[in-house]
Design an enzyme around this catalytic site. Structure first.
Site, PDB file in Angstrom:
ATOM      1  N   ARG A 160       0.802  -1.222   0.000  1.00 29.42           N
ATOM      2  CA  ARG A 160       0.000   0.000   0.000  1.00 29.42           C
ATOM      3  C   ARG A 160       0.837   1.275   0.000  1.00 29.42           C
ATOM      4  NH1 ARG A 160      -3.012  -3.780   3.163  1.00 29.42           N
ATOM      5  NH2 ARG A 160      -4.871  -4.377   1.978  1.00 29.42           N
ATOM      6  N   GLY A 221      -3.419 -12.111  11.620  1.00 26.64           N
ATOM      7  CA  GLY A 221      -4.402 -12.598  12.570  1.00 26.64           C
ATOM      8  C   GLY A 221      -5.027 -13.914  12.152  1.00 26.64           C
ATOM      9  N   GLU A 222      -5.148 -14.147  10.844  1.00 27.70           N
ATOM     10  CA  GLU A 222      -5.726 -15.413  10.370  1.00 27.70           C
ATOM     11  C   GLU A 222      -4.812 -16.604  10.641  1.00 27.70           C
ATOM     12  OE1 GLU A 222      -5.458 -12.740   7.291  1.00 27.70           O
ATOM     13  OE2 GLU A 222      -3.675 -13.020   8.481  1.00 27.70           O
ATOM     14  N   TRP A 270      -3.011  -3.129   9.211  1.00 24.73           N
ATOM     15  CA  TRP A 270      -2.541  -3.152   7.827  1.00 24.73           C
ATOM     16  C   TRP A 270      -2.887  -1.918   7.012  1.00 24.73           C
ATOM     17  CZ3 TRP A 270      -7.155  -4.512   5.032  1.00 24.73           C
ATOM     18  CH2 TRP A 270      -8.073  -5.295   5.736  1.00 24.73           C
ATOM     19  N   ASP A 330     -15.635 -11.147  11.318  1.00 25.69           N
ATOM     20  CA  ASP A 330     -14.449 -10.776  10.542  1.00 25.69           C
ATOM     21  C   ASP A 330     -14.479  -9.300  10.143  1.00 25.69           C
ATOM     22  OD1 ASP A 330     -11.967 -11.176   9.296  1.00 25.69           O
ATOM     23  OD2 ASP A 330     -12.879 -11.627   7.375  1.00 25.69           O
ATOM     24  N   ASP A 332     -12.786  -6.303  10.540  1.00 27.67           N
ATOM     25  CA  ASP A 332     -11.644  -5.471  10.906  1.00 27.67           C
ATOM     26  C   ASP A 332     -12.076  -4.015  10.943  1.00 27.67           C
ATOM     27  OD1 ASP A 332      -9.288  -7.421  10.492  1.00 27.67           O
ATOM     28  OD2 ASP A 332     -10.379  -7.593   8.622  1.00 27.67           O
ATOM     29  N   TRP A 511     -14.614  -1.202  -4.574  1.00 23.02           N
ATOM     30  CA  TRP A 511     -13.315  -1.350  -3.902  1.00 23.02           C
ATOM     31  C   TRP A 511     -12.420  -0.152  -4.216  1.00 23.02           C
ATOM     32  CZ3 TRP A 511     -11.768  -5.000  -0.409  1.00 23.02           C
ATOM     33  CH2 TRP A 511     -12.627  -6.092  -0.224  1.00 23.02           C
TER      34      TRP A 511
END
Length: 616
Positions: A160, A221-222, A270, A330, A332, A511
């Protein structure tokens, strides 16, 4: 955390192996710079049409960036996503044409903004690549690509963006390292790995750089890691401090975890944080708790799904707000809050505003010492999990029927990808509006299982893979016989807390990170039709659009050289946008599905045709 639809064993691993790099430069050797800068001939950025001088980046410049530059992820420390440039307007935006374009040579999700300093552009791509480019001509000045471990499996093969400071360029990598490069040469100054990738740690965020520190956070985290944020010395890479985003023994919030659950608690970071130089506080969003099943980790699980305010000098958590506790969906909340001073009901509020993955728009009040207080929270998409918010604290109460868990199935809205995922919002001080890239009418259905014993580097989510692969559902009442709204761009007035307008996208999620400008325009991509658009920021009307080589999930930026304003963005579909598209295709009639959405990264730079004369 992870919006995964493929992972170890079920993820088609994207290895950093040999790829055909379609670049106008010699082949790069992994971990080294190439192109004209490799032999020093272009160390000063000299291009065919003149010299590009590099200007060192200081704290003063980062705190007060020049309008002609785009020095960090969201343009300023406050995360506005705003360029004061106003040469491109509603009247001439239809004359936008490509000034130049450049293939990155790699596939998967291209999400980084083109960062521009005094005519030099820096762009990161998947597979740990960064390029320095003449921002006026598109000529490559140098290119660097880090050698990643061949056995590294990347859940989120993206990056990013860079951070700038002094004469250095900083990049994070998916093997959990930070690399400092010379801005004019591309040569490695230092490399510091902050966590073992074999344990499941990785990084994708753009570094926050301030007061001689490079501040980054880890994902994973996953995989059952314990998240943290760390600051490195900008000159040496030496660790200055490290703060965990999952409270453990000795932390005031340790009692929000039971037993040893904190050891695998998630709390990924992130996205680059926001920063208030006057208060010396950095604000980072955090990911959800791990494993995904909430009954595996009873308690509020601080500081997951939260915003934390950190003292930049010490890393100490000075304040926090948890958007929702004991996450089961889930959701975040990794996007950093946008720092805006607003006036509401006659009161001036130093606000931190966040459009949450949980579908609520949160307004918090900042304090100079760090504590955050709740102002309000309102749903900006359909949300059926929260039954109410505490009017003083903002703590949500839940509809128990909407909470999935171990051997417990539940449907909930919004779905796994939320009302807004990682793509950042934007704020325009001239229009006074706050803009959100949103998704509505999509829900999920999940049932969990026992996660078992954690193994380093193995998935640890407590949800069977088939559940994740097939979780997407439509909101009750959606008529799929005709196109229906999913993605949107929304405009809200922070002063009133009310929505002003909304522009919908049919049959497509959104997105698209947002850029807004001094002339009141919004630039964004994000839809599965591969279009990049300009909208009127006061009405939401689309004024211009063009179809690019691939879908646009990159953060747009704007800059000026020789009196000409440019708008730059990366196209390159992949990662979660691609995975969500697969789920949407399964929900709509075959004739309206997007059967082909090409991958492959390209940097696109636009300008108004014939603007030289006006500039002169």
């Amino acid at each position: 955390m992870s919006r995964l639809v493929r992972a170890r064993g079920w993820l088609a691993a994207v290895a950093p192996c040999a790829m055909a790099l379609a670049l106008a430069a010699a082949p790069v050797q992994a971990g080294q710079a190439d192109g004209k800068a490799a032999d020093g001939k272009a160390a000063d950025g000299k291009a065919a049409d003149g010299k590009v001088d590099y200007k060192p980046v200081t704290d003063q410049r980062l705190a007060n960036p020049e309008p002609e530059n785009w020095l960090q992820y969201r343009g300023n420390y406050q995360s506005w996503g705003y360029s004061p440039l106003d040469q491109i307007t509603a009247k001439n935006v239809t004359k936008l044409v490509p000034a130049w374009s450049l293939s990155t040579g790699v596939s998967e999700g291209h999400q980084a903004p083109p960062i521009v300093n005094n005519g030099v552009m820096f762009v990161t791509t998947p597979q740990a690549q960064v390029m320095a480019i003449n921002a006026r001509t598109g000529e490559i000045l140098w290119r660097y690509q880090k050698e990643l471990p061949p056995e590294l499996s990347q859940l989120h093969p993206t990056n990013r963006g860079v951070g700038l400071y002094g004469d250095n360029v900083y990049m994070t990598t998916t093997d959990s390292c930070v690399v400092a490069l010379g801005a004019t040469t591309g040569k490695v100054k230092w490399e510091q790995c902050v966590a073992p990738w074999k344990d499941g740690y990785y990084m994708t965020l753009s570094p926050l750089v301030a007061k001689g520190k490079v501040v980054v956070g880890v994902s994973g985290g996953e995989y059952g890691v314990r998240g943290f944020i760390t600051a490195l010395d900008a000159e040496t890479g030496k660790e200055a401090w490290k703060t965990y985003t999952v409270a453990g023994p000795g932390d005031p919030a340790a009692d929000t975890w039971k037993g040893d659950a904190w050891k695998t608690g998630g709390g990924s970071v992130w996205i680059q944080g926001s920063y208030d130089p006057a208060a010396n506080l950095a604000y980072f969003g955090t990911g959800n708790g791990g494993p995904w099943t909430p009954d595996a980790r009873p308690g509020d699980n601080l500081y997951t799904s939260s915003v934390v305010a950190l003292d930049l000098d010490t890393g100490k958590i000075k304040g926090h707000h948890q958007y929702h506790w004991n996450d089961a969906w889930d959701w975040d909340e990794v996007s950093a809050p946008v720092l805006i001073d607003i006036e509401r009901d006659g009161k001036k509020i130093p606000a931190a505003i966040h459009a949450g993955r949980n579908g609520y728009l949160w307004t918090l009040e900042r304090s100079k010492d760090g504590p955050l207080s709740f102002v309000d929270g309102k749903p900006f998409v359909y949300q059926n999990v929260f039954s109410s918010l505490d009017p003083k604290t903002g703590r949500p109460a839940y509809d128990q029927s909407k909470i999935p868990g171990i051997n417990r199935r539940a449907a909930f809205c919004p779905g796994l990808w939320g009302g807004k995922d990682w793509p950042p919002e934007a704020y325009n001080p001239k229009t006074g509006l706050f803009y959100i890239p949103s998704n509505d009418n999509l829900c999920s259905e999940l049932a969990g299982a026992q996660a078992g014993t954690r193994k380093p580097g193995e998935l640890y989510i407590g949800i069977p893979i088939d559940e994740v692969l097939n979780s997407l559902r439509l909101r009750d009442g959606v008529d799929t016989s005709k196109p229906f709204a999913i993605g949107a761009i929304q405009a809200w007035d922070p002063k009133t807390g009310k929505r002003v307008w909304q522009h919908d996208f049919q049959d497509s999620a959104n997105w698209g990170p947002l850029l807004t400008t001094g002339s009141g325009l919004i630039f964004a991509g994000g839809t599965s039709d591969r279009k990049f658009r300009a909208l009127d920021g006061t009405t939401g009307k689309v004024l211009w659009e063009t179809r690019l080589n691939s879908g646009v999930t990159g953060v747009p930026s704007s800059y000026m050289i020789d009196g000409i304003q440019y708008v730059a963005v990366q196209a390159g579909w992949g990662v979660d946008a691609e995975r969500m598209l697969t789920g949407i295709n399964a929900l709509i009639p075959e004739e309206r599905r997007v059967s082909v959405l090409p991958q492959g990264g390209v940097i696109w730079v636009f300008r108004v045709m014939g603007e030289e004369a006006a500039a002169k």
